[in-house]
Design a protein around this motif. Structure first.
Motif, PDB file in Angstrom:
ATOM      1  N   UNK A  21       0.843  -1.205   0.000  1.00 36.68           N
ATOM      2  CA  UNK A  21       0.000   0.000   0.000  1.00 36.68           C
ATOM      3  C   UNK A  21       0.873   1.248   0.000  1.00 36.68           C
ATOM      4  N   UNK A  22       1.904   1.262   0.832  1.00 37.95           N
ATOM      5  CA  UNK A  22       2.809   2.408   0.902  1.00 37.95           C
ATOM      6  C   UNK A  22       3.467   2.667  -0.451  1.00 37.95           C
ATOM      7  N   UNK A  52      -5.569  -2.334   3.281  1.00 44.38           N
ATOM      8  CA  UNK A  52      -5.935  -0.948   3.617  1.00 44.38           C
ATOM      9  C   UNK A  52      -6.210  -0.804   5.103  1.00 44.38           C
ATOM     10  N   UNK A  53      -6.902  -1.765   5.676  1.00 46.62           N
ATOM     11  CA  UNK A  53      -7.270  -1.684   7.095  1.00 46.62           C
ATOM     12  C   UNK A  53      -6.054  -1.692   8.018  1.00 46.62           C
ATOM     13  N   UNK A  54      -4.947  -2.301   7.586  1.00 46.95           N
ATOM     14  CA  UNK A  54      -3.745  -2.352   8.437  1.00 46.95           C
ATOM     15  C   UNK A  54      -2.723  -1.284   8.043  1.00 46.95           C
ATOM     16  N   UNK A  55      -3.083  -0.443   7.080  1.00 49.13           N
ATOM     17  CA  UNK A  55      -2.180   0.603   6.600  1.00 49.13           C
ATOM     18  C   UNK A  55      -2.611   1.974   7.123  1.00 49.13           C
ATOM     19  N   UNK A  56      -1.757   2.944   6.916  1.00 50.20           N
ATOM     20  CA  UNK A  56      -2.050   4.317   7.313  1.00 50.20           C
ATOM     21  C   UNK A  56      -3.088   4.924   6.376  1.00 50.20           C
ATOM     22  N   UNK A  57      -4.028   5.679   6.937  1.00 53.04           N
ATOM     23  CA  UNK A  57      -5.021   6.377   6.114  1.00 53.04           C
ATOM     24  C   UNK A  57      -4.342   7.334   5.142  1.00 53.04           C
ATOM     25  N   UNK A  58      -3.203   7.901   5.545  1.00 51.16           N
ATOM     26  CA  UNK A  58      -2.439   8.793   4.669  1.00 51.16           C
ATOM     27  C   UNK A  58      -2.068   8.073   3.375  1.00 51.16           C
ATOM     28  N   UNK A  72     -11.275   2.587   5.319  1.00 52.18           N
ATOM     29  CA  UNK A  72     -10.363   3.492   6.018  1.00 52.18           C
ATOM     30  C   UNK A  72      -9.122   2.747   6.485  1.00 52.18           C
ATOM     31  N   UNK A  73      -8.009   3.482   6.525  1.00 50.72           N
ATOM     32  CA  UNK A  73      -6.790   2.957   7.113  1.00 50.72           C
ATOM     33  C   UNK A  73      -6.940   2.856   8.619  1.00 50.72           C
ATOM     34  N   UNK A  74      -5.988   2.154   9.254  1.00 46.70           N
ATOM     35  CA  UNK A  74      -6.121   1.853  10.675  1.00 46.70           C
ATOM     36  C   UNK A  74      -6.120   3.088  11.573  1.00 46.70           C
ATOM     37  N   UNK A  75      -5.570   4.195  11.116  1.00 47.79           N
ATOM     38  CA  UNK A  75      -5.486   5.382  11.969  1.00 47.79           C
ATOM     39  C   UNK A  75      -6.435   6.502  11.536  1.00 47.79           C
ATOM     40  N   UNK A  76      -7.420   6.182  10.704  1.00 47.83           N
ATOM     41  CA  UNK A  76      -8.375   7.197  10.236  1.00 47.83           C
ATOM     42  C   UNK A  76      -9.245   7.662  11.402  1.00 47.83           C
TER      43      UNK A  76
END
Length: 133
Positions: A21-22, A52-58, A72-76
């Motif tokens: 994802x990054x 996506x769920x384990x990645x940053x929302x950014x 949403x990403x995990x920190x959304x």
């Protein structure tokens, strides 16, 4: 011992997914190439939403240019998720005149376009799917 091995494998898989994802997000931010981005994301197949769920929302947010329904990403931590109808010139309009529908949300003191959809109902479903009960 088996539980520990499984736990390590699970963490390694999460790291792999986050890395994928990054990498695509960096390519999108740097070059805006949605065709190659889609090809790479397609390789994740059924694991795309989990990635996506384990990645940053950014990192997830730019990928919604390719797949608008990505979770949403995990920190959304968006507040005030709302649907904004836009006309063909991408100006706010009445829902009956809308060409597309943006989902916007507030984070800190900024408003972000979280995703964009062709239909109001799809935008509503996206909000329902990504809002905790």
């Amino acid at each position: 011992m088996t539980d520990q091995v499984e736990s390590v494998k699970e963490e390694e898989n999460k790291g792999f997914l986050r890395g994928g994802i990054f990498a695509v997000a960096e390519m999108m931010r740097g070059h805006g190439d949605t065709v190659i981005g889609k090809d790479v994301l397609d390789t994740l197949g059924g694991e795309l939403h989990e990635a996506c769920r384990v990645s940053s929302e950014y990192d997830v947010r730019p990928l919604r240019q390719i797949f608008s329904d990505l979770p949403f990403g995990e920190d959304a931590e968006y507040d005030n998720l709302r649907i904004i109808p836009l006309d063909i010139d991408r100006k706010e309009c009445d829902e009956n005149d809308a060409f597309e529908f943006e989902v916007r949300g507030d984070y800190a003191s900024e408003t972000f376009v979280v995703s964009c959809f062709d239909e109001h109902e799809t935008a509503e479903q996206f909000i329902r799917d990504n809002t905790p009960d």
